[in-house]
Scaffold this motif. Structure first.
Motif, PDB file in Angstrom:
ATOM      1  N   VAL A  28       0.867  -1.166   0.000  1.00  0.00           N
ATOM      2  CA  VAL A  28       0.000   0.000   0.000  1.00  0.00           C
ATOM      3  C   VAL A  28       0.910   1.223   0.000  1.00  0.00           C
ATOM      4  CG1 VAL A  28      -1.788   1.268   1.246  1.00  0.00           C
ATOM      5  CG2 VAL A  28      -1.761  -1.246   1.300  1.00  0.00           C
ATOM      6  N   GLY A  29       0.762   2.086  -0.985  1.00  0.00           N
ATOM      7  CA  GLY A  29       1.653   3.230  -1.051  1.00  0.00           C
ATOM      8  C   GLY A  29       1.060   4.413  -1.780  1.00  0.00           C
ATOM      9  N   ASP A  30       1.733   5.556  -1.590  1.00  0.00           N
ATOM     10  CA  ASP A  30       1.245   6.790  -2.202  1.00  0.00           C
ATOM     11  C   ASP A  30       2.236   7.411  -3.175  1.00  0.00           C
ATOM     12  OD1 ASP A  30       3.090   7.593  -0.340  1.00  0.00           O
ATOM     13  OD2 ASP A  30       1.786   9.058   0.651  1.00  0.00           O
ATOM     14  N   THR A  31       3.233   6.630  -3.604  1.00  0.00           N
ATOM     15  CA  THR A  31       4.177   7.109  -4.612  1.00  0.00           C
ATOM     16  C   THR A  31       4.411   6.034  -5.667  1.00  0.00           C
ATOM     17  OG1 THR A  31       6.210   6.285  -3.575  1.00  0.00           O
ATOM     18  CG2 THR A  31       5.405   8.460  -2.841  1.00  0.00           C
ATOM     19  N   MET A  43       4.238  -8.521  -5.411  1.00  0.00           N
ATOM     20  CA  MET A  43       3.124  -8.242  -4.516  1.00  0.00           C
ATOM     21  C   MET A  43       1.966  -7.611  -5.289  1.00  0.00           C
ATOM     22  SD  MET A  43       5.459  -6.367  -1.601  1.00  0.00           S
ATOM     23  CE  MET A  43       4.244  -6.250  -0.313  1.00  0.00           C
ATOM     24  N   LYS A  44       0.764  -7.703  -4.739  1.00  0.00           N
ATOM     25  CA  LYS A  44      -0.353  -6.906  -5.232  1.00  0.00           C
ATOM     26  C   LYS A  44      -0.106  -5.480  -4.759  1.00  0.00           C
ATOM     27  CE  LYS A  44      -2.856 -10.059  -7.181  1.00  0.00           C
ATOM     28  NZ  LYS A  44      -3.201 -10.010  -8.581  1.00  0.00           N
ATOM     29  N   THR A  45      -0.683  -4.498  -5.440  1.00  0.00           N
ATOM     30  CA  THR A  45      -0.425  -3.106  -5.092  1.00  0.00           C
ATOM     31  C   THR A  45      -1.716  -2.303  -4.974  1.00  0.00           C
ATOM     32  OG1 THR A  45      -0.101  -2.571  -7.435  1.00  0.00           O
ATOM     33  CG2 THR A  45       1.872  -3.069  -6.141  1.00  0.00           C
ATOM     34  N   LEU A  46      -1.767  -1.467  -3.949  1.00  0.00           N
ATOM     35  CA  LEU A  46      -2.879  -0.549  -3.727  1.00  0.00           C
ATOM     36  C   LEU A  46      -2.297   0.850  -3.640  1.00  0.00           C
ATOM     37  CD1 LEU A  46      -5.729   0.399  -2.988  1.00  0.00           C
ATOM     38  CD2 LEU A  46      -5.289  -0.361  -0.641  1.00  0.00           C
ATOM     39  N   ALA A  47      -2.641   1.696  -4.595  1.00  0.00           N
ATOM     40  CA  ALA A  47      -2.132   3.062  -4.635  1.00  0.00           C
ATOM     41  C   ALA A  47      -3.114   4.000  -3.938  1.00  0.00           C
ATOM     42  CB  ALA A  47      -1.930   3.511  -6.078  1.00  0.00           C
ATOM     43  N   TYR A  53       1.677  13.465  -2.283  1.00  0.00           N
ATOM     44  CA  TYR A  53       2.830  13.146  -3.128  1.00  0.00           C
ATOM     45  C   TYR A  53       2.505  13.042  -4.606  1.00  0.00           C
ATOM     46  CZ  TYR A  53       5.148  12.451   1.276  1.00  0.00           C
ATOM     47  OH  TYR A  53       5.657  12.655   2.518  1.00  0.00           O
ATOM     48  N   GLN A  54       1.548  12.221  -4.967  1.00  0.00           N
ATOM     49  CA  GLN A  54       1.254  12.045  -6.390  1.00  0.00           C
ATOM     50  C   GLN A  54      -0.243  11.956  -6.608  1.00  0.00           C
ATOM     51  OE1 GLN A  54       4.368   8.771  -7.003  1.00  0.00           O
ATOM     52  NE2 GLN A  54       4.458   9.952  -8.892  1.00  0.00           N
ATOM     53  N   SER A  55      -0.668  12.421  -7.759  1.00  0.00           N
ATOM     54  CA  SER A  55      -2.091  12.414  -8.093  1.00  0.00           C
ATOM     55  C   SER A  55      -2.524  11.015  -8.525  1.00  0.00           C
ATOM     56  CB  SER A  55      -2.357  13.394  -9.235  1.00  0.00           C
ATOM     57  OG  SER A  55      -1.840  12.874 -10.450  1.00  0.00           O
ATOM     58  N   ARG A  63       0.114   1.330 -13.077  1.00  0.00           N
ATOM     59  CA  ARG A  63      -0.792   0.177 -13.094  1.00  0.00           C
ATOM     60  C   ARG A  63      -0.892  -0.562 -11.763  1.00  0.00           C
ATOM     61  NH1 ARG A  63      -0.723  -2.133 -19.120  1.00  0.00           N
ATOM     62  NH2 ARG A  63      -1.078  -0.114 -20.056  1.00  0.00           N
ATOM     63  N   PRO A  64      -1.282   0.128 -10.708  1.00  0.00           N
ATOM     64  CA  PRO A  64      -1.522  -0.572  -9.450  1.00  0.00           C
ATOM     65  C   PRO A  64      -2.712  -1.517  -9.620  1.00  0.00           C
ATOM     66  CG  PRO A  64      -2.405   1.644  -9.327  1.00  0.00           C
ATOM     67  CD  PRO A  64      -1.645   1.542 -10.628  1.00  0.00           C
ATOM     68  N   ASP A  65      -2.791  -2.516  -8.774  1.00  0.00           N
ATOM     69  CA  ASP A  65      -3.921  -3.449  -8.846  1.00  0.00           C
ATOM     70  C   ASP A  65      -5.218  -2.784  -8.389  1.00  0.00           C
ATOM     71  OD1 ASP A  65      -2.560  -5.978  -9.688  1.00  0.00           O
ATOM     72  OD2 ASP A  65      -1.390  -5.510  -7.904  1.00  0.00           O
ATOM     73  N   ALA A  66      -5.092  -1.793  -7.524  1.00  0.00           N
ATOM     74  CA  ALA A  66      -6.244  -1.012  -7.070  1.00  0.00           C
ATOM     75  C   ALA A  66      -5.759   0.406  -6.778  1.00  0.00           C
ATOM     76  CB  ALA A  66      -6.864  -1.637  -5.830  1.00  0.00           C
ATOM     77  N   LEU A  67      -6.685   1.354  -6.862  1.00  0.00           N
ATOM     78  CA  LEU A  67      -6.330   2.754  -6.661  1.00  0.00           C
ATOM     79  C   LEU A  67      -7.451   3.464  -5.922  1.00  0.00           C
ATOM     80  CD1 LEU A  67      -4.630   5.359  -7.376  1.00  0.00           C
ATOM     81  CD2 LEU A  67      -6.034   5.493  -9.434  1.00  0.00           C
ATOM     82  N   LEU A  68      -7.090   4.152  -4.842  1.00  0.00           N
ATOM     83  CA  LEU A  68      -8.031   5.031  -4.164  1.00  0.00           C
ATOM     84  C   LEU A  68      -7.715   6.442  -4.631  1.00  0.00           C
ATOM     85  CD1 LEU A  68      -8.071   3.739  -0.482  1.00  0.00           C
ATOM     86  CD2 LEU A  68      -9.538   3.098  -2.380  1.00  0.00           C
ATOM     87  N   SER A  69      -8.694   7.114  -5.208  1.00  0.00           N
ATOM     88  CA  SER A  69      -8.429   8.433  -5.764  1.00  0.00           C
ATOM     89  C   SER A  69      -8.936   9.565  -4.881  1.00  0.00           C
ATOM     90  CB  SER A  69      -9.013   8.553  -7.168  1.00  0.00           C
ATOM     91  OG  SER A  69     -10.391   8.274  -7.150  1.00  0.00           O
ATOM     92  N   ASN A  70      -9.702   9.238  -3.822  1.00  0.00           N
ATOM     93  CA  ASN A  70     -10.146  10.294  -2.918  1.00  0.00           C
ATOM     94  C   ASN A  70     -10.396   9.734  -1.521  1.00  0.00           C
ATOM     95  OD1 ASN A  70     -13.092   9.676  -2.519  1.00  0.00           O
ATOM     96  ND2 ASN A  70     -13.063   9.849  -4.759  1.00  0.00           N
ATOM     97  N   GLU A  71     -10.458  10.639  -0.550  1.00  0.00           N
ATOM     98  CA  GLU A  71     -10.595  10.249   0.848  1.00  0.00           C
ATOM     99  C   GLU A  71     -11.898   9.525   1.153  1.00  0.00           C
ATOM    100  OE1 GLU A  71      -9.981  13.754   3.173  1.00  0.00           O
ATOM    101  OE2 GLU A  71      -7.941  14.014   2.431  1.00  0.00           O
ATOM    102  N   ASN A  72     -12.909   9.737   0.357  1.00  0.00           N
ATOM    103  CA  ASN A  72     -14.202   9.090   0.588  1.00  0.00           C
ATOM    104  C   ASN A  72     -14.137   7.583   0.385  1.00  0.00           C
ATOM    105  OD1 ASN A  72     -15.421  11.587   1.145  1.00  0.00           O
ATOM    106  ND2 ASN A  72     -15.814  11.937  -1.033  1.00  0.00           N
ATOM    107  N   GLN A  73     -13.082   7.099  -0.243  1.00  0.00           N
ATOM    108  CA  GLN A  73     -12.956   5.668  -0.520  1.00  0.00           C
ATOM    109  C   GLN A  73     -12.237   4.908   0.598  1.00  0.00           C
ATOM    110  OE1 GLN A  73     -10.961   6.420  -4.290  1.00  0.00           O
ATOM    111  NE2 GLN A  73     -12.683   5.416  -5.343  1.00  0.00           N
ATOM    112  N   VAL A  74     -11.799   5.592   1.639  1.00  0.00           N
ATOM    113  CA  VAL A  74     -11.027   4.943   2.708  1.00  0.00           C
ATOM    114  C   VAL A  74     -11.777   3.759   3.298  1.00  0.00           C
ATOM    115  CG1 VAL A  74     -10.102   5.285   5.035  1.00  0.00           C
ATOM    116  CG2 VAL A  74      -9.657   6.967   3.255  1.00  0.00           C
ATOM    117  N   LYS A  75     -13.074   3.869   3.450  1.00  0.00           N
ATOM    118  CA  LYS A  75     -13.865   2.777   4.029  1.00  0.00           C
ATOM    119  C   LYS A  75     -13.829   1.520   3.169  1.00  0.00           C
ATOM    120  CE  LYS A  75     -16.989   5.732   6.593  1.00  0.00           C
ATOM    121  NZ  LYS A  75     -18.361   6.171   6.785  1.00  0.00           N
ATOM    122  N   GLN A  76     -13.417   1.645   1.921  1.00  0.00           N
ATOM    123  CA  GLN A  76     -13.341   0.498   1.019  1.00  0.00           C
ATOM    124  C   GLN A  76     -12.049  -0.303   1.188  1.00  0.00           C
ATOM    125  OE1 GLN A  76     -13.887   1.874  -3.002  1.00  0.00           O
ATOM    126  NE2 GLN A  76     -15.748   2.983  -2.496  1.00  0.00           N
TER     127      GLN A  76
END
Length: 91
Positions: A28-31, A43-47, A53-55, A63-76
């Motif tokens: 799980v990372g933000d870069t 590993m599988k990757t969750l961006a 840091y990065q948009s 090409r992460p396996d999954a991507l959260l693009s906004n704070e509203n998705q944290v519960k997911q």
């Protein structure tokens, strides 16, 4: 003394210490370095694309396996992680 990301040395060490194969783990990372390291390690990757840091678009290029693009998705996050880990066990 570990090399910086995207080197896989640190996750290789953790995997060995914990006895968990990296193919059964999620980075799980933000870069882009986080995503590159996770992929290089098998590993599988969750961006996380809503930090400082990065948009989401920048991270999507790696090409992460999954991507959260906004704070509203944290519960997911729990269901996303469960899905990513389930897909590693099907192989």
């Amino acid at each position: 003394n570990f090399e910086d990301k995207p080197s896989t040395h640190i996750v290789d060490y953790i995997s060995t210490e914990l006895g968990i194969p990296l193919s059964n783990a999620v980075m799980v990372g933000d870069t882009s370095y986080d995503i590159k390291m996770g992929k290089a390690a098998g590993m599988k990757t969750l961006a996380i694309g809503y930090g400082r840091y990065q948009s989401p678009d920048d991270l999507r290029e790696h090409r992460p396996d999954a991507l959260l693009s906004n704070e509203n998705q944290v519960k997911q996050i729990p269901s996303i992680l469960k899905g990513l880990l389930a897909s590693t066990k099907q192989k």
